[in-house]
Design a protein around this motif. Structure first.
Motif, mmCIF file in Angstrom:
data_model
loop_
_atom_site.group_PDB
_atom_site.id
_atom_site.type_symbol
_atom_site.label_atom_id
_atom_site.label_comp_id
_atom_site.label_asym_id
_atom_site.label_seq_id
_atom_site.Cartn_x
_atom_site.Cartn_y
_atom_site.Cartn_z
ATOM 1 N N VAL A 1 -4.955 -3.076 -3.050
ATOM 2 C CA VAL A 1 -4.617 -3.024 -1.836
ATOM 3 C C VAL A 1 -3.203 -2.488 -1.861
ATOM 4 O O VAL A 1 -2.587 -3.481 -2.259
ATOM 5 C CB VAL A 1 -4.534 -4.362 -1.037
ATOM 6 N N LEU A 2 -2.941 -1.605 -1.389
ATOM 7 C CA LEU A 2 -1.703 -0.916 -1.298
ATOM 8 C C LEU A 2 -1.052 -1.128 0.124
ATOM 9 O O LEU A 2 -1.886 -1.120 1.305
ATOM 10 C CB LEU A 2 -1.993 0.497 -1.627
ATOM 11 N N VAL A 3 0.233 -1.180 -0.112
ATOM 12 C CA VAL A 3 1.106 -1.114 1.229
ATOM 13 C C VAL A 3 2.268 -0.002 1.035
ATOM 14 O O VAL A 3 2.590 0.184 -0.335
ATOM 15 C CB VAL A 3 1.787 -2.581 1.612
ATOM 16 N N LYS A 4 3.060 0.209 2.072
ATOM 17 C CA LYS A 4 4.162 1.177 1.835
ATOM 18 C C LYS A 4 5.231 0.212 1.098
ATOM 19 O O LYS A 4 5.378 -0.950 1.193
ATOM 20 C CB LYS A 4 4.600 1.703 3.238
ATOM 21 N N ASN A 5 5.958 0.966 0.237
ATOM 22 C CA ASN A 5 7.027 0.077 -0.406
ATOM 23 C C ASN A 5 8.012 -0.547 0.504
ATOM 24 O O ASN A 5 8.460 -1.758 0.049
ATOM 25 C CB ASN A 5 8.050 1.295 -1.198
ATOM 26 N N ALA A 6 8.348 -0.029 1.655
ATOM 27 C CA ALA A 6 9.042 -0.715 2.343
ATOM 28 C C ALA A 6 8.200 -1.924 3.507
ATOM 29 O O ALA A 6 9.186 -2.718 4.168
ATOM 30 C CB ALA A 6 9.571 0.195 3.413
#
Length: 317
Positions: free
Chosen positions: A118-123
């Protein structure tokens, strides 16, 4: 990473995700033709790279699909005899009434992280499963990404309806993720590899939950008349998988050519998706029963079909 390189990576993934679904329409074939549905960068790439199909006494008709769901629709609809997909989409299709059977299983060689995540933006402020409550998450219905999300919510004691899940194809989900219109993306390799290279990070990944099994899935009505062809194909596929494990760099070159992905992404994708044949036994059946129970608990399946009947063990004899 430069904007040019990002554009190249994105274009390659869009090409993988947008492969013609019209390919699901096959001509009716005779007993000397095996119709194989392929997820881009999977079996066909290994067969080509290894030369495993050389000398086969039958013709293989390939068609390409961007994800397991349309591949399983082709197999379940009788448009293909065989296809390879992961455990969650297989059992989701089976429990939805599809006339499919598992005839062989491949298990991961190691629990490589970020092959499934499950990915999210780095920020993003999201750091854990608890932070997903109330957030929008894209995935493909019944996919391994969908199942991973349910596993994470279950472990964190979060009801599935406490997150907003949007069902999208991988290509559409990538566009939504890139534009910021979703908070997170439950996805698999090579999409994970590309997204992380472009600056995403995994908030949940395979090292905590385990990689999925991969299953050779046949249409139930193809098993008896094409048993010999299917058995021969499985043997050749096993040889191709073994060849790829022994020659990862050579395979990565073919994979890059097949998918349009950069060579480093193709190599990373293989490293995170390395598998070996596994006998169908009680543990495999129990594994699929657990997945059925998880989808059923989330209200996505009735789970009424007998999981043990989803397997045909005659090819292991």
């Amino acid at each position: 990473m430069s904007k040019k390189k990002v554009a190249i990576l994105s274009a390659a993934l869009v090409a993988v995700a947008g492969l013609g679904l019209a390919a699901a329409t096959f001509k009716r074939s005779d007993d000397n033709v095996l119709r194989v549905a392929n997820q881009k960068g999977q079996v066909r790439a290994m067969m080509l790279a290894s030369g495993a199909l050389e000398g086969a006494p039958y013709t293989v008709e390939w068609s390409e699909f961007p994800a397991a769901q349309p591949l399983l629709e082709a197999v379940g609809g009788g448009a293909a005899d065989l296809g390879l997909a992961a455990d969650a989409p297989f059992i989701f299709a089976y429990q939805s009434g599809s006339p499919v059977k598992a005839i062989a299983v491949q298990a991961p060689v190691n629990q490589a992280p970020e092959a499934l995540a499950v990915l999210v933006k780095n920020a993003s402020p999201i750091k854990s499963a608890q932070d997903l409550v109330g957030k929008s998450i894209a995935t493909t219905r019944g996919s391994i990404g969908h199942h991973l999300l349910l596993q994470a919510l279950e472990r964190a004691n979060i009801p599935a309806d406490k997150v907003r899940v949007t069902f999208l194809t991988p290509g559409d989900a990538k566009a939504a993720f890139d534009s910021g219109s979703i908070d997170a993306w439950a996805i698999w390799t090579p999409y994970t590899n590309v997204a992380i290279k472009e600056g995403a990070r995994a908030v949940i990944d395979a090292k905590d939950y385990g990689l999925p099994l991969y299953i050779d899935i046949a249409h139930a009505d193809s098993i008896a008349p094409k048993h010999a062809l299917l058995a021969d194909f499985l043997q050749r596929e096993a040889k191709a998988v073994a060849w790829a494990r022994a020659h990862p760099d050579q395979f990565a070159q073919v994979l890059a050519k097949e998918t349009g992905l950069p060579l480093d992404i193709a190599r990373a994708s293989f490293d995170r998706n390395n598998r070996v044949s596994q006998p169908i036994d009680a543990k495999i059946v129990a594994h699929e029963q657990e997945i059925t129970a998880r989808f059923s608990k989330a209200g996505l399946l009735s789970g009424e079909r007998d999981v043990a009947q989803a397997f045909d063990t005659s090819f292991g004899k």
